[in-house]
Design a protein around this motif. Structure first.
Motif, PDB file in Angstrom:
ATOM      1  N   PRO A  15      25.416  40.660  10.471  1.00 30.87           N
ATOM      2  CA  PRO A  15      25.391  40.791  12.085  1.00 30.87           C
ATOM      3  C   PRO A  15      26.512  41.440  12.810  1.00 30.87           C
ATOM      4  O   PRO A  15      26.480  41.979  13.606  1.00 30.87           O
ATOM      5  N   LEU A  16      27.789  41.046  12.157  1.00 33.84           N
ATOM      6  CA  LEU A  16      28.776  41.809  12.817  1.00 33.84           C
ATOM      7  C   LEU A  16      28.578  43.462  12.581  1.00 33.84           C
ATOM      8  O   LEU A  16      29.091  43.954  13.640  1.00 33.84           O
ATOM      9  N   LEU A  17      28.245  43.745  11.464  1.00 29.24           N
ATOM     10  CA  LEU A  17      28.029  45.401  11.411  1.00 29.24           C
ATOM     11  C   LEU A  17      27.032  45.918  12.527  1.00 29.24           C
ATOM     12  O   LEU A  17      27.299  46.786  13.127  1.00 29.24           O
ATOM     13  N   ASP A  18      25.941  45.141  12.604  1.00 29.80           N
ATOM     14  CA  ASP A  18      24.958  45.438  13.777  1.00 29.80           C
ATOM     15  C   ASP A  18      25.589  45.438  15.022  1.00 29.80           C
ATOM     16  O   ASP A  18      25.404  46.427  15.779  1.00 29.80           O
ATOM     17  N   HIS A  19      26.381  44.478  15.330  1.00 32.62           N
ATOM     18  CA  HIS A  19      26.911  44.136  16.567  1.00 32.62           C
ATOM     19  C   HIS A  19      27.924  45.412  16.947  1.00 32.62           C
ATOM     20  O   HIS A  19      27.686  46.170  17.985  1.00 32.62           O
ATOM     21  N   GLU A  20      28.851  45.975  15.863  1.00 32.72           N
ATOM     22  CA  GLU A  20      29.725  46.798  16.174  1.00 32.72           C
ATOM     23  C   GLU A  20      29.176  48.340  16.165  1.00 32.72           C
ATOM     24  O   GLU A  20      29.309  49.020  17.017  1.00 32.72           O
TER      25      GLU A  20
ATOM     26  N   ALA B   6      16.528  51.757  26.554  1.00 34.71           N
ATOM     27  CA  ALA B   6      16.674  51.541  28.217  1.00 34.71           C
ATOM     28  C   ALA B   6      17.764  51.041  28.466  1.00 34.71           C
ATOM     29  O   ALA B   6      18.265  51.386  29.482  1.00 34.71           O
ATOM     30  N   LEU B   7      17.887  49.776  28.157  1.00 36.95           N
ATOM     31  CA  LEU B   7      18.937  48.960  28.359  1.00 36.95           C
ATOM     32  C   LEU B   7      20.396  49.579  28.230  1.00 36.95           C
ATOM     33  O   LEU B   7      21.360  49.503  29.037  1.00 36.95           O
ATOM     34  N   ALA B   8      20.445  50.354  27.012  1.00 35.18           N
ATOM     35  CA  ALA B   8      21.601  51.035  26.658  1.00 35.18           C
ATOM     36  C   ALA B   8      22.053  52.160  27.573  1.00 35.18           C
ATOM     37  O   ALA B   8      23.124  52.483  27.676  1.00 35.18           O
TER      38      ALA B   8
ATOM     39  N   TYR C 208      30.660  36.780  26.198  1.00 33.48           N
ATOM     40  CA  TYR C 208      29.728  36.986  25.447  1.00 33.48           C
ATOM     41  C   TYR C 208      28.356  36.114  25.631  1.00 33.48           C
ATOM     42  O   TYR C 208      27.166  36.766  25.735  1.00 33.48           O
ATOM     43  N   VAL C 209      28.266  35.046  25.925  1.00 38.06           N
ATOM     44  CA  VAL C 209      27.157  34.238  26.265  1.00 38.06           C
ATOM     45  C   VAL C 209      26.697  34.525  27.602  1.00 38.06           C
ATOM     46  O   VAL C 209      25.248  34.696  28.033  1.00 38.06           O
ATOM     47  N   LEU C 210      27.609  34.693  28.473  1.00 36.65           N
ATOM     48  CA  LEU C 210      27.106  35.072  29.933  1.00 36.65           C
ATOM     49  C   LEU C 210      26.516  36.427  29.820  1.00 36.65           C
ATOM     50  O   LEU C 210      25.572  36.707  30.636  1.00 36.65           O
ATOM     51  N   GLY C 211      27.216  37.245  29.133  1.00 33.95           N
ATOM     52  CA  GLY C 211      26.725  38.726  29.077  1.00 33.95           C
ATOM     53  C   GLY C 211      25.368  38.674  28.658  1.00 33.95           C
ATOM     54  O   GLY C 211      24.349  39.555  29.090  1.00 33.95           O
ATOM     55  N   LEU C 212      24.792  37.909  27.574  1.00 34.98           N
ATOM     56  CA  LEU C 212      23.662  37.886  27.060  1.00 34.98           C
ATOM     57  C   LEU C 212      22.754  37.283  28.024  1.00 34.98           C
ATOM     58  O   LEU C 212      21.736  37.744  28.232  1.00 34.98           O
ATOM     59  N   ALA C 213      23.134  36.258  28.465  1.00 36.08           N
ATOM     60  CA  ALA C 213      22.116  35.738  29.786  1.00 36.08           C
ATOM     61  C   ALA C 213      21.811  36.716  30.992  1.00 36.08           C
ATOM     62  O   ALA C 213      20.726  36.829  31.227  1.00 36.08           O
ATOM     63  N   ILE C 214      22.782  37.430  31.365  1.00 30.29           N
ATOM     64  CA  ILE C 214      22.642  38.695  32.286  1.00 30.29           C
ATOM     65  C   ILE C 214      21.785  39.535  31.850  1.00 30.29           C
ATOM     66  O   ILE C 214      20.863  40.021  32.447  1.00 30.29           O
TER      67      ILE C 214
ATOM     68  N   ALA D  62      25.185  43.795  23.115  1.00 32.58           N
ATOM     69  CA  ALA D  62      25.579  44.116  21.697  1.00 32.58           C
ATOM     70  C   ALA D  62      25.083  42.828  21.164  1.00 32.58           C
ATOM     71  O   ALA D  62      24.506  42.748  19.863  1.00 32.58           O
ATOM     72  N   VAL D  63      25.145  41.728  21.623  1.00 33.06           N
ATOM     73  CA  VAL D  63      24.773  40.233  21.023  1.00 33.06           C
ATOM     74  C   VAL D  63      23.075  40.436  21.119  1.00 33.06           C
ATOM     75  O   VAL D  63      22.200  39.932  20.130  1.00 33.06           O
ATOM     76  N   HIS D  64      22.430  40.896  22.232  1.00 29.14           N
ATOM     77  CA  HIS D  64      21.164  41.192  22.382  1.00 29.14           C
ATOM     78  C   HIS D  64      20.648  42.052  21.337  1.00 29.14           C
ATOM     79  O   HIS D  64      19.603  41.708  20.626  1.00 29.14           O
ATOM     80  N   ALA D  65      21.175  43.177  20.990  1.00 33.46           N
ATOM     81  CA  ALA D  65      20.800  44.050  20.164  1.00 33.46           C
ATOM     82  C   ALA D  65      20.737  43.388  18.717  1.00 33.46           C
ATOM     83  O   ALA D  65      20.017  43.712  17.798  1.00 33.46           O
ATOM     84  N   THR D  66      21.986  42.694  18.371  1.00 33.95           N
ATOM     85  CA  THR D  66      22.211  41.834  17.049  1.00 33.95           C
ATOM     86  C   THR D  66      20.937  41.025  16.722  1.00 33.95           C
ATOM     87  O   THR D  66      20.285  40.761  15.787  1.00 33.95           O
ATOM     88  N   ALA D  67      20.440  40.430  17.757  1.00 28.40           N
ATOM     89  CA  ALA D  67      19.354  39.536  17.798  1.00 28.40           C
ATOM     90  C   ALA D  67      17.932  40.126  17.385  1.00 28.40           C
ATOM     91  O   ALA D  67      17.311  39.802  16.443  1.00 28.40           O
ATOM     92  N   LEU D  68      17.694  41.176  18.116  1.00 29.62           N
ATOM     93  CA  LEU D  68      16.701  42.213  17.715  1.00 29.62           C
ATOM     94  C   LEU D  68      16.736  42.738  16.344  1.00 29.62           C
ATOM     95  O   LEU D  68      15.748  43.126  15.839  1.00 29.62           O
ATOM     96  N   LEU D  69      18.031  43.011  15.924  1.00 27.23           N
ATOM     97  CA  LEU D  69      18.241  43.678  14.381  1.00 27.23           C
ATOM     98  C   LEU D  69      17.661  42.627  13.408  1.00 27.23           C
ATOM     99  O   LEU D  69      17.818  42.849  12.075  1.00 27.23           O
ATOM    100  N   ASN D  70      17.898  41.404  13.811  1.00 24.31           N
ATOM    101  CA  ASN D  70      17.743  40.183  12.762  1.00 24.31           C
ATOM    102  C   ASN D  70      16.837  39.205  13.062  1.00 24.31           C
ATOM    103  O   ASN D  70      16.947  37.981  13.670  1.00 24.31           O
ATOM    104  N   PRO D  71      15.549  39.739  13.265  1.00 26.21           N
ATOM    105  CA  PRO D  71      14.357  38.968  14.026  1.00 26.21           C
ATOM    106  C   PRO D  71      14.019  37.591  13.043  1.00 26.21           C
ATOM    107  O   PRO D  71      14.005  37.803  11.857  1.00 26.21           O
TER     108      PRO D  71
END
Length: 307
Positions: free
Chosen positions: A162-167, A284-286, A266-272, A198-207
Motif C-alpha cells: 500500500p505504501l508503494l501504491d500511495h507513493e 478525473a480527480l487527479a 491525511y484523514v481530512l484530505g480523504l474526507a474532502i 493518494a489515500v483514496h487511490a490506495t483504497a481503489l488499488l486495494n479493493p
C-alpha cells in the motif's frame, strides 16, 4: 450523507477490482543502491558505533552522496542510526532482495487502474537513515520516487504494497496535472488534497481490504472519529496558505507530537476528496486544476467543521 458516501466508495472499489483484471505493461527497474549498501554494511569492522559509522560513510554514503542529495536528505548521524538499524537488518535485507518483483507487481496493478500512467518510473531504493519511508521529489524537472527501506520496515514491516501504491500515485498526480507545481512549495491546502487523494487511490488499488490498508497500516488514522475531524477542520482555515515546515508538520508530518493526531491532514484530505468526487473517477480527480482544488478544500473544510 455517511451512507451515501459508503455506497459510493463500495461502488468505486468494485469498479477498481474489475479494472485490475485487464492487461498490464512492463515496468522499469528500480535504481537499487542496496547491493552496494550490503557490501559495505557486511564488511563493517567490529567495535563501537563511531568506528562502524566512519567505515560505512567512507564505503557507502560518500560514493552515493548524489542520490542522497537528490532525495533531500541532509545531515545524518550514522553512529546513532546503526543501533536502530542493526536489529531490523535481516528484515530489510529480505525486503531488498524481493523489492524489484514487488515493485513491478504493484506497477502492473497501478497501470491496470490508470492505463495512462507512465510505466518508466524513476525510483531509487536505499536506506534513508530514517528520514522517510517513501518520498516523491522533483529531480531535474521530473518527479522521482525514493524508497527508504530502513524506515519502510520500521513503519510497515515487510509488506509495504500500500505504501508503494500511495507513493506511485503521487508521481502519477504530478504527471497528469502540471498545475500542482507551485513556486515556493506546496501550500497546506494542496498538501492536504494530495495526501487525501493518494489515500483514496490506495483504497481503489486495494479493493476489499480494511480501511486501515488505505492509511498504510496506521490504525489511529483509520479510526479517527468525526469529533476530532471537526476540531481539526475548524482550526485549519487560517493555516491553509502556509508553506512552512511547522504547519506541514502539524497536519501532515509522521513524527508530529502535539494537541491533534499526527497526519490528521491525511484523514481530512480523504474526507474532502470523497465529498468532492461527485461521480468523478480517479483519473478525473487527479486532473482537477490547482485553483479549483483550493476552492474545494476551503468549501469542504467549512462543511466538515460544521458537522
Amino acid at each position: 450523507m455517511q451512507n451515501r458516501t459508503m455506497r459510493r466508495r463500495t461502488a468505486l472499489l468494485a469498479a477498481a477490482g474489475a479494472t485490475l483484471s485487464g492487461p498490464a505493461r512492463a515496468c522499469g527497474p528500480v535504481q537499487d543502491l542496496m547491493p552496494s549498501f550490503w557490501a559495505a554494511y557486511d564488511a563493517l569492522p567490529p567495535g563501537n558505533a563511531v568506528d562502524r559509522a566512519r567505515a560505512l560513510i567512507a564505503a557507502y554514503l560518500q560514493p552515493n552522496i548524489d542520490a542522497y542529495r537528490a532525495a533531500g536528505i541532509a545531515r545524518v548521524d550514522v553512529a546513532a542510526w546503526l543501533p536502530r538499524f542493526d536489529p531490523v537488518a535481516g528484515t530489510v535485507r529480505s525486503l531488498s532482495q524481493r523489492l524489484s518483483d514487488l515493485w513491478c507487481a504493484r506497477l502492473a496493478q497501478f497501470q491496470r487502474l490508470l492505463p495512462d500512467a507512465e510505466p518508466d518510473v524513476p525510483a531509487t531504493a536505499f536506506v534513508s537513515f530514517l528520514w522517510f519511508d517513501g518520498r516523491a521529489r522533483s529531480v531535474q524537472g521530473r518527479m522521482a520516487l525514493f524508497l527508504g527501506l530502513d524506515m519502510i520496515v520500521l513503519l510497515h514491516g515487510e509488506e509495504p504494497g500500500p505504501l508503494l501504491d500511495h507513493e506511485r500515485f503521487h508521481l502519477y498526480h504530478h504527471q497528469v496535472n502540471p498545475s500542482l507545481i507551485m513556486e515556493g512549495g506546496d501550500p497546506l491546502w494542496l498538501g492536504i488534497w494530495k495526501e487525501g487523494l493518494a489515500v483514496h487511490a490506495t483504497a481503489l488499488l486495494n479493493p476489499g481490504t480494511p480501511r486501515v490498508t488505505a492509511f498504510m497500516g496506521d490504525e489511529m488514522l483509520a479510526s479517527m472519529d468525526a469529533a476530532v475531524l471537526r476540531r481539526v477542520a475548524a482550526e485549519l482555515p487560517t493555516q491553509l496558505d502556509a508553506t512552512g515546515l511547522a504547519e506541514r508538520s502539524r497536519y501532515l508530518g509522521y513524527g508530529y507530537r502535539g494537541t491533534i493526531p499526527a497526519r490528521s491532514g491525511y484523514v481530512l484530505g480523504l474526507a474532502i476528496v470523497e465529498r468532492a468526487a461527485q461521480g468523478r473517477d480517479l483519473a478525473a480527480l487527479a486532473r482537477i486544476p490547482a485553483p479549483e482544488i483550493a476552492a474545494i478544500v476551503r468549501r469542504e473544510l467549512a462543511a466538515i467543521a460544521q458537522g
